[in-house]
Design an enzyme around this catalytic site. Sequence first.
Site, PDB file in Angstrom:
ATOM      1  N   HIS A   1     -41.946 -33.150 -22.876  1.00 12.72           N
ATOM      2  CA  HIS A   1     -40.984 -34.102 -23.655  1.00 12.72           C
ATOM      3  C   HIS A   1     -41.136 -35.674 -22.935  1.00 12.72           C
ATOM      4  CE1 HIS A   1     -38.687 -30.274 -23.581  1.00 12.72           C
ATOM      5  NE2 HIS A   1     -38.953 -30.412 -24.883  1.00 12.72           N
TER       6      HIS A   1
ATOM      7  N   ASP B   1     -41.221 -34.625 -18.462  1.00 11.39           N
ATOM      8  CA  ASP B   1     -41.263 -33.496 -17.940  1.00 11.39           C
ATOM      9  C   ASP B   1     -42.231 -32.413 -18.091  1.00 11.39           C
ATOM     10  OD1 ASP B   1     -40.698 -32.524 -20.425  1.00 11.39           O
ATOM     11  OD2 ASP B   1     -38.726 -31.669 -19.816  1.00 11.39           O
TER      12      ASP B   1
ATOM     13  N   SER C   1     -36.247 -30.030 -29.646  1.00  5.65           N
ATOM     14  CA  SER C   1     -35.766 -30.723 -28.389  1.00  5.65           C
ATOM     15  C   SER C   1     -36.113 -32.241 -28.297  1.00  5.65           C
ATOM     16  CB  SER C   1     -36.665 -30.037 -27.166  1.00  5.65           C
ATOM     17  OG  SER C   1     -37.823 -30.012 -27.565  1.00  5.65           O
TER      18      SER C   1
END
Length: 372
Positions: free
Chosen positions: A341, A338, A35
Amino acid sequence: MTMRLHFLILSFFLIRGIAAPSPRKYEHIFNFGDSLSDTGNFLLSGALAFPVIGKLPYGETFFSHSTGRCSDGRLVIDFIAEAFSLPLLPPYLALTKGQSFQHGVNFAVAGATALNSEFFHEQKIGAILWTNDSLSVQLGWFRKLKSTLCTTKQDCDEFFKKSLFVVGEIGGNDYNYPFFIGGSIELLNSMVPLVVGEIINTTSALIEEGAVELMVPGNFPIGCSAVYLTLFQSPNKADYDPHGCLKAYNAFATYHNNQLKKDLEMLRKKYPHTKIVYADYYSAALRLLHTPMHHGFYGGTLQACCGGGGPYNFNFSARCGHTGSVACENPSAYLNWDGIHLTEAAYHYIAMGLINGTFTSPPLMSPALGDK
Ligand SMILES: *[C@@H]1O[C@H](CO)[C@@H](O)[C@H](O)[C@H]1NC(C)=O
Ligand SMILES: *[C@@H]1O[C@H](CO)[C@@H](O)[C@H](O)[C@H]1NC(C)=O
Ligand SMILES: *[C@@H]1O[C@H](CO)[C@@H](O)[C@H](O)[C@H]1NC(C)=O
Ligand SMILES: *[C@@H]1O[C@H](CO)[C@@H](O)[C@H](O)[C@H]1NC(C)=O
């Protein structure tokens, strides 16, 4: 041709000649990872485990809509592409839909592990994986694509000479999954050689396929991440460093990074014709934590911008994008987006530190002067 037109064309070339004197260093970028660098593969594969990635506030800062990136805007890989005057990398899974890939492709998938998903299934924790598209699956995608990029060995050598391969960050999820369900640091230490071995094997495989310029990033200081700080809160002050990070988890990330650096050194000896750059994400992120104000991060360093409350604004029952969470007014004042990240602003600083050589060894080749 009229004099006037001739003059216009001539001045056009003169001006361009001054503005862009040197050729591009890289013509293509191929990226593998999770991610931290996924530009849409996970979303295109359905994103069942994390559907909020498909809506705002993800993407709000730069794209004004969600793209599948796990941030408010661009990621490190986007800033690297921009620095080399290349378009942002299309996700591999979009290619079937007719996307152009002449300047490279992104194989990264959010939630991906370095180790094959079978490893986690054997440990009976396979059910918590977001995706089975591990590093070896991504390598398989690259091999499939390669036959469309070049055919003869000479052809491929010429093509890959102008390509940058980025392998990672990857491996963070191999540790996240077991940590989040209660795995101990002692237990996870035993996974490090396997995870690093997989990263090294994939890097070798890419070299065998023709890659000559590669960058391999290490892990972030996970002990400073809002999700770790929330899950592993301790009443014992001695568990924290002066910046409020969990020492033991940062030491774990350092252990992984040191192993990776050591094994990359072996690869450099084995393949002296290649350039293998280690990207020190750990130090790049710590630099921002140590001097947040200097970098404009006045909103918070350990608190997430987008979340549902708690001391680090990370709440498992109200994660960013879910009911009960809100995004901060100014994400560029925060390092953490968040809880897991980082923000576009943080990724931008980190990318600049990789490109200008502060956090890469040997330095990543600087973009040509005149390029932006
Ligand atoms: C991964 O593979 C396993 C075994 O084939 C399957 O049961 C599972 O649904 C897959 N997981 C995902 C997220 O696709
Ligand atoms: C890496 O490759 C070596 C040699 O092919 C093999 O022995 C080893 O098991 C591989 N390691 C991993 C983690 O796949
Ligand atoms: C976490 O979210 C839940 C659900 O919205 C909420 O009830 C709870 O108060 C939140 N916890 C904190 C510490 O804010
Ligand atoms: C390189 O980038 C870092 C991070 O953005 C910055 O702090 C540093 O001043 C830059 N160094 C040079 C020599 O440009």
